[in-house]
Write a protein that holds these residues in place. Structure first.
Motif, PDB file in Angstrom:
ATOM      1  N   VAL A 191       0.865  -1.176   0.000  1.00  0.00           N
ATOM      2  CA  VAL A 191       0.000   0.000   0.000  1.00  0.00           C
ATOM      3  C   VAL A 191       0.904   1.230   0.000  1.00  0.00           C
ATOM      4  CG1 VAL A 191      -1.761   1.298   1.266  1.00  0.00           C
ATOM      5  CG2 VAL A 191      -1.803  -1.210   1.302  1.00  0.00           C
ATOM      6  N   TYR A 201      -7.980   1.691   4.057  1.00  0.00           N
ATOM      7  CA  TYR A 201      -7.873   0.370   3.433  1.00  0.00           C
ATOM      8  C   TYR A 201      -8.235  -0.703   4.455  1.00  0.00           C
ATOM      9  CZ  TYR A 201      -5.624  -3.882   1.711  1.00  0.00           C
ATOM     10  OH  TYR A 201      -5.367  -5.172   1.337  1.00  0.00           O
ATOM     11  N   THR A 219       3.077  -7.647   4.290  1.00  0.00           N
ATOM     12  CA  THR A 219       2.362  -6.444   3.882  1.00  0.00           C
ATOM     13  C   THR A 219       3.251  -5.250   4.152  1.00  0.00           C
ATOM     14  OG1 THR A 219       0.249  -7.446   4.432  1.00  0.00           O
ATOM     15  CG2 THR A 219       0.304  -5.060   4.320  1.00  0.00           C
ATOM     16  N   VAL A 221       3.497  -1.106   3.958  1.00  0.00           N
ATOM     17  CA  VAL A 221       2.654   0.085   3.878  1.00  0.00           C
ATOM     18  C   VAL A 221       3.531   1.336   3.932  1.00  0.00           C
ATOM     19  CG1 VAL A 221       0.839   1.378   5.065  1.00  0.00           C
ATOM     20  CG2 VAL A 221       0.699  -1.120   4.926  1.00  0.00           C
ATOM     21  N   ILE A 229      -2.667   7.047   6.237  1.00  0.00           N
ATOM     22  CA  ILE A 229      -3.216   5.734   5.899  1.00  0.00           C
ATOM     23  C   ILE A 229      -3.889   5.140   7.128  1.00  0.00           C
ATOM     24  CG2 ILE A 229      -2.695   3.363   5.178  1.00  0.00           C
ATOM     25  CD1 ILE A 229      -0.269   4.476   3.674  1.00  0.00           C
ATOM     26  N   PHE A 231      -5.319   1.655   8.143  1.00  0.00           N
ATOM     27  CA  PHE A 231      -5.228   0.266   7.678  1.00  0.00           C
ATOM     28  C   PHE A 231      -5.983  -0.644   8.638  1.00  0.00           C
ATOM     29  CE2 PHE A 231      -3.572  -3.916   7.098  1.00  0.00           C
ATOM     30  CZ  PHE A 231      -3.009  -3.998   5.839  1.00  0.00           C
ATOM     31  N   ARG A 247       3.288  -7.266   9.001  1.00  0.00           N
ATOM     32  CA  ARG A 247       2.759  -6.014   8.451  1.00  0.00           C
ATOM     33  C   ARG A 247       3.702  -4.893   8.877  1.00  0.00           C
ATOM     34  NH1 ARG A 247      -2.624  -8.399   9.738  1.00  0.00           N
ATOM     35  NH2 ARG A 247      -3.589  -8.822   7.722  1.00  0.00           N
ATOM     36  N   GLY A 249       5.073  -0.846   8.396  1.00  0.00           N
ATOM     37  CA  GLY A 249       4.727   0.494   7.940  1.00  0.00           C
ATOM     38  C   GLY A 249       5.940   1.405   7.952  1.00  0.00           C
ATOM     39  N   ILE A 257       0.249   6.531  10.039  1.00  0.00           N
ATOM     40  CA  ILE A 257      -0.239   5.177   9.726  1.00  0.00           C
ATOM     41  C   ILE A 257      -0.955   4.645  10.956  1.00  0.00           C
ATOM     42  CG2 ILE A 257       0.338   2.799   9.092  1.00  0.00           C
ATOM     43  CD1 ILE A 257       2.849   3.830   7.718  1.00  0.00           C
ATOM     44  N   TRP A 259      -3.149   1.506  12.449  1.00  0.00           N
ATOM     45  CA  TRP A 259      -3.503   0.101  12.236  1.00  0.00           C
ATOM     46  C   TRP A 259      -4.649  -0.278  13.171  1.00  0.00           C
ATOM     47  CZ3 TRP A 259      -0.199  -2.173   8.650  1.00  0.00           C
ATOM     48  CH2 TRP A 259       1.094  -1.642   8.511  1.00  0.00           C
TER      49      TRP A 259
END
Lengths: 435, 261
Positions: A191, A201, A219, A221, A229, A231, A247, A249, A257, A259
């Motif tokens: 992403v 997202y 993942t 990001v 973002i 997420f 994941r 970032g 970001i 999450w």
């Protein structure tokens, strides 16, 4: 049964796999180099969880296509519950097994240059762009054996790209449905939000495989300068799937970001969620909830690494364990030298519903800079009998009182999910699991 | 028969092996307002907790019956559904559960399966009671008791009482921590409940609440027993003269009991 972590995949197999996907040369090279490293690298060593006996080698890797889903009016039963029929998302990707079964992106977003497509198409149509982000500044191929294995065997995933100054209000949703039993999921999601852009997202992993298999998910990001973002994710792998999810970032200057992750797997799971606060004034909230049942063994690590000045990282982990499930939360705030004015906070809490359930909460602060703020809180315990007494004194049954307390305990993270239907769905999954 | 009868006989209650109540006898009939007064540490709150079924309080002897039903055989939630209510001195905070969701759950629990209150009707009723108690409507969306001030918690207890419409409400120091305006509002709400189908046991060590609520029966508790029972004039005398005369009359040196002192 011996524990075998040796792989049987050959260079020829990988080359053929890459060729069948019509991949660019750089990808094939990356895969082959990764395969070379697999043998030499160690397995990851999640703090306080022994994974030596977990299955990481028995799975079916071959690329398996799923049937198309032409209309959302006739969603297959297995995944129906994961959508709000009256409010279907306009921007939606459904990956069924390894292929895309349904793809929708609004005309408006297309015109603005938003990319929302499967990883193989993205590599064909935007090769340079994907190459720029694929396992470079985010997750490195050689972090350990599982990341190298992922790079060698990646067999699905998507690419999301939001150009400069594009702000997207309506969420983008991706659903990954492991339909075929025993199918391995080596999914890769990227992403990217360019400067001054923003994006919500949400992704869901759904599986009901009764056969043993492996999910190895990476993942990455990227929030570039002043991007934001949000997420969200709900992971829902079945009991016989061993799950490794990474994941990562990277937040640049003034970037955010956030999450919100529902970790609802029934199979043994390592989940690592690292956010690198690279830029000054970058911000991250890393929220995770989990409900463990059966014999689940799970290790969840959230980490914020502060490089930028005045960067803020908040970790919130709430878990409920029942039966003989066990869960380790590691919440790590690391402030590097020079990241003055930063704030790192971690909260980890585990609620245990049975005598055999196990919970561990380890907030850790690693600070290399003087001028910072930091704090942490942790608790592991049972349902408070005084709370039960209070609710029951209003006529609420023991079972219902416990249900209310558990939902309440998980609510701070559930509430953060950016999509109403996913929020509802996560609540349903929680409901199913605690009953 | 109008109203319900709560009958407590020779009740002995221990906390962690420490006997706090040493034989309480008390009968409350439908429509009656009872008050239990007494200095701190004489067992008043223990009585209310024991009636409701607090897990830390062990009944070692005696009985409690509600309309002939054995209350001590009931779980806490069954007691509530049978018509008992306790406004607690220290209500729990429940994070993540909104006050409104909780209220609806408890109303439906008390009303029973198949008789759940429709959502719109619930909201209407709740709003009406919130207004009557002069509670900010935002409170309904806040997590139950979390971050509530002392006064908000007390009002929330009374709000629950008004919505659940119990047969017998025990109000444990509902007046402590309330300023005079709040005290009036809370008293009004309690007085509004007065009917032959509702009775209450009010526990307090201040007489000032009785300026707003007229009791039918006044009890004084000392050393884990009810040592004196009278009408409203008893409360009046206690306010004017304190407890010393009573202690003298009864030959009591130290009125407290157990470790609560």
């Amino acid at each position: 049964m011996t524990v075998d972590t040796k792989l049987t995949y050959t260079n020829e197999y990988i080359e053929q796999f890459s060729q069948d996907r019509n991949e660019p040369e750089w990808m094939k090279t990356l895969r082959l180099e990764a395969l070379e490293q697999v043998e030499h690298l160690d397995m990851p060593e999640p703090d306080k969880t022994k994974i030596v006996r977990w299955n990481f080698t028995r799975f079916h890797h071959d690329f398996v296509s799923g049937e198309n889903i032409s209309s959302l009016d006739h969603l297959p039963e297995e995944i129906k519950d994961f959508f709000d029929q009256d409010n279907l998302p306009e921007n939606l990707l459904i990956q069924r097994n390894h292929s895309i079964a349904h793809a929708a992106l609004s005309k408006e977003l297309k015109e603005k240059g938003v990319i929302f497509t499967d990883i193989f198409t993205a590599m064909n149509e935007h090769s340079e762009l994907v190459e720029k982000y694929y396992m470079k500044d985010g997750v490195a191929v050689d972090e350990h054996r599982l990341t190298a294995l992922h790079a060698a065997l990646m067999n699905g995933g998507i690419f999301v790209y939001v150009p400069k100054n594009v702000q997207i209000e309506e969420p983008l949703q991706a659903v990954f449905w492991q339909e075929k039993p025993g199918l391995a999921y080596f999914n890769h999601v990227i992403v990217v939000a360019e400067q001054n852009s923003s994006l919500n997202y949400v992704e869901n992993y759904i599986s009901n495989s009764e056969e043993e298999t492996v999910a190895n998910i990476v993942t990455e990001v990227f929030a570039n300068d002043n991007a934001k973002i949000s997420f969200g994710a709900v992971d829902n792998f079945a009991e016989n799937t061993t799950v490794y999810t990474n994941r990562r970032g990277i937040a640049k200057r003034d970037a955010t970001i956030n999450w919100a992750i529902g970790q609802m797997n029934d199979g043994n799971t390592i989940f690592e969620n690292i956010t690198e606060l690279v830029g000054d004034n970058s911000l991250s909230h890393a929220n995770t909830v989990t409900v463990g049942r059966g014999k689940l063994i799970q290790n969840i690590t959230a980490k914020t690494i502060h490089w930028g000045k005045n960067s803020e990282g908040y970790i919130l982990q709430h878990g409920v364990m029942k039966d003989s499930a066990s869960n380790v939360f590691n919440g790590i705030g690391k402030i590097e030298n020079g990241a003055s004015g930063s704030n790192a906070e971690q909260t980890s809490r585990v609620l245990m519903l049975s005598e055999k359930a196990r919970g561990d909460a380890n907030p850790i602060l690693l600070i290399e800079e003087d001028d910072v703020m930091a704090g942490h809180a942790a608790s592991v315990g049972k349902v408070d009998p005084m709370q039960m007494y209070y609710l029951m004194s209003r006529g609420i049954t023991r079972k219902e009182a416990e249900r209310l307390i558990i939902h309440g305990f998980l609510e701070p993270v559930v509430a953060e999910l950016p999509l109403e239907s996913v929020k509802k769905q996560l609540k349903q999954v929680i409901e199913r699991k605690i009953n | 028969m109008a109203g319900s009868t709560l009958e407590i006989k020779d009740l002995h209650v221990s906390v962690e092996g420490n006997e706090i109540l040493k034989g309480v006898n008390l009968t409350i009939k439908g429509g009656e307002f009872h008050v239990i007064m007494g200095p701190n540490g004489t067992g008043k709150s223990t009585l209310s907790s024991a009636i409701m079924g607090h897990p830390s309080y062990e009944v070692t002897k005696g009985s409690i019956h509600l309309d002939g039903e054995d209350v001590l055989e009931m779980e806490v939630d069954e007691r509530a559904r049978a018509g008992l209510f306790l406004a607690m001195q220290y209500p729990s905070e429940i994070s993540g559960v909104t006050t409104s969701d909780f209220l609806r759950s408890s109303m439906n629990a008390v009303r029973g399966e198949g008789n759940e209150i429709p959502l719109m009707k619930f909201i209407k009723q709740m709003d009406k009671k919130l207004d009557a108690l002069e509670i900010d409507k935002n409170m309904a969306q806040r997590y139950l008791n979390e971050g509530f001030s002392g006064g908000e918690k007390k009002r929330n207890e009374i709000l629950q009482m008004s919505l659940l419409e119990p047969k017998i409400a025990i109000l444990d120091e509902i007046d402590s921590g309330l300023d005079i305006d709040a005290l009036k509002i809370v008293s009004d709400a309690i007085n509004d409940m007065r009917s032959e189908n509702f009775s209450t046991l009010i526990i307090t060590h201040y007489q000032r609440l009785l300026n707003y609520i007229k009791p039918d029966v006044v009890h004084v508790m000392m050393q884990g027993r009810i040592v004196k029972t009278g009408g409203p004039e008893l409360a009046k005398r206690l306010e004017e003269e304190g407890y010393e005369w009573l202690k003298e009359e009864l030959g009591i040196q130290d009125e407290t009991v157990g470790e609560q002192a």
